[in-house]
Write an enzyme that holds these catalytic residues in place. Sequence first.
Site, PDB file in Angstrom:
ATOM      1  N   ASN A 160      37.598  36.968  39.979  1.00  0.00           N
ATOM      2  CA  ASN A 160      37.326  36.068  38.852  1.00  0.00           C
ATOM      3  C   ASN A 160      38.312  36.293  37.696  1.00  0.00           C
ATOM      4  OD1 ASN A 160      36.505  38.517  37.863  1.00  0.00           O
ATOM      5  ND2 ASN A 160      34.352  37.985  37.605  1.00  0.00           N
TER       6      ASN A 160
ATOM      7  N   GLU B 196      35.114  41.336  32.115  1.00  0.00           N
ATOM      8  CA  GLU B 196      34.651  40.167  32.859  1.00  0.00           C
ATOM      9  C   GLU B 196      34.905  38.889  32.063  1.00  0.00           C
ATOM     10  OE1 GLU B 196      33.764  40.362  35.823  1.00  0.00           O
ATOM     11  OE2 GLU B 196      32.360  41.982  36.250  1.00  0.00           O
TER      12      GLU B 196
ATOM     13  N   ASP C  59      38.503  52.557  33.800  1.00  0.00           N
ATOM     14  CA  ASP C  59      37.063  52.311  33.750  1.00  0.00           C
ATOM     15  C   ASP C  59      36.284  53.270  34.636  1.00  0.00           C
ATOM     16  OD1 ASP C  59      38.003  51.295  36.152  1.00  0.00           O
ATOM     17  OD2 ASP C  59      37.589  49.211  35.675  1.00  0.00           O
TER      18      ASP C  59
ATOM     19  N   HIS D 298      39.109  39.258  36.393  1.00  0.00           N
ATOM     20  CA  HIS D 298      38.835  40.386  35.493  1.00  0.00           C
ATOM     21  C   HIS D 298      39.899  41.471  35.629  1.00  0.00           C
ATOM     22  CE1 HIS D 298      36.185  42.414  38.743  1.00  0.00           C
ATOM     23  NE2 HIS D 298      37.048  43.351  38.417  1.00  0.00           N
TER      24      HIS D 298
HETATM   25  C1  GLP Z   1      37.104  46.594  40.219  1.00  0.00           C
HETATM   26  C2  GLP Z   1      37.879  47.436  39.204  1.00  0.00           C
HETATM   27  C3  GLP Z   1      39.179  46.786  38.808  1.00  0.00           C
HETATM   28  C4  GLP Z   1      39.888  46.294  40.035  1.00  0.00           C
HETATM   29  C5  GLP Z   1      39.079  45.197  40.681  1.00  0.00           C
HETATM   30  C6  GLP Z   1      39.721  44.628  41.943  1.00  0.00           C
HETATM   31  O1  GLP Z   1      36.067  45.848  39.710  1.00  0.00           O
HETATM   32  N1  GLP Z   1      37.140  47.742  38.030  1.00  0.00           N
HETATM   33  O2  GLP Z   1      39.956  47.717  38.071  1.00  0.00           O
HETATM   34  O3  GLP Z   1      41.157  45.782  39.684  1.00  0.00           O
HETATM   35  O4  GLP Z   1      37.805  45.717  41.026  1.00  0.00           O
HETATM   36  O5  GLP Z   1      39.475  45.475  43.020  1.00  0.00           O
HETATM   37  P1  GLP Z   1      40.229  45.415  44.389  1.00  0.00           P
HETATM   38  O6  GLP Z   1      41.575  45.947  44.149  1.00  0.00           O
HETATM   39  O7  GLP Z   1      39.432  46.292  45.302  1.00  0.00           O
HETATM   40  O8  GLP Z   1      40.223  43.995  44.823  1.00  0.00           O
END
Ligand code: GLP
Length: 244
Positions: A136, A143, A67, A138
């Site tokens: 959440n 989402e 993404d 995702h």
């Molecule tokens: C973001 C990314 C995800 C990632 C998530 C969790 O929103 N788009 O790909 O897995 O956050 O992030 P973190 O690893 O910093 O908790």
Amino acid sequence: MKIIQAKDYNDLSRKAANIISAQVILKPDCVLGLATGSSPEGTYKQLIEWYKKGDIDFSEVKTVNLDEYRGLPKSDPQSYDYFMHSHFFDHVNIKPENINLPDGMAADPDAECARYDGVVRSLGGVDLQLLGCGRNGHIGFNEPADCFAKGTHCVNLTESTIEANKRFFASADDVPRQALSMGIQTIMLARRILIIISGEDKAEAVKNGFFGPITPQVPASILQLHPDVVVIADEAALSLCGLR
Ligand code: GLP
């Protein structure tokens, strides 16, 4: 689905790096699906260390990232393009032409999403997709929703994600409201999925995602249907699952 319990973040990162490294050794020209966020930082650090020791060669590896924020240029330190270069690509021998991310600055997001799906297809699909997981549930930027999104698409970020990601920005107002993300179908088509989850604030997502019903309200729950998923979670993330 195989759940591997890690002691802590370091242990999780080494285990994940080992699996990615094995993939690259077994298939030097493999397609790696990559993720951003704080979860994979330790994994990338470990892979860089092994690369520097001469243990892994990325010269034939191709990558597709999950993404990208919409509206941030590549030069913006908060863009995922910038993150990937500073945390991984700039430190290993991957070829620039083998790196792929959605273009968050594309004037026509729908055309960009279609182009990106074409890129993934033209590479023959993803061999190993690395994923983190939002609080959440995702994955990528898919989402919680009423249905599972299919291909790469433009997403409106939820308040919970904006709140979680504001730590990387000067304020919540600076967090982009939209992103381009691979869809659930794109992710599910990967031949193998490796999801890494660390910390107590993800415990609810782990419990609902891997031990609850499959629902688009918890996007990670769809992974229960994938034939080859490895979950590596540390004790804090597994604390609500009663596994020990
Ligand atoms: C973001 C990314 C995800 C990632 C998530 C969790 O929103 N788009 O790909 O897995 O956050 O992030 P973190 O690893 O910093 O908790």
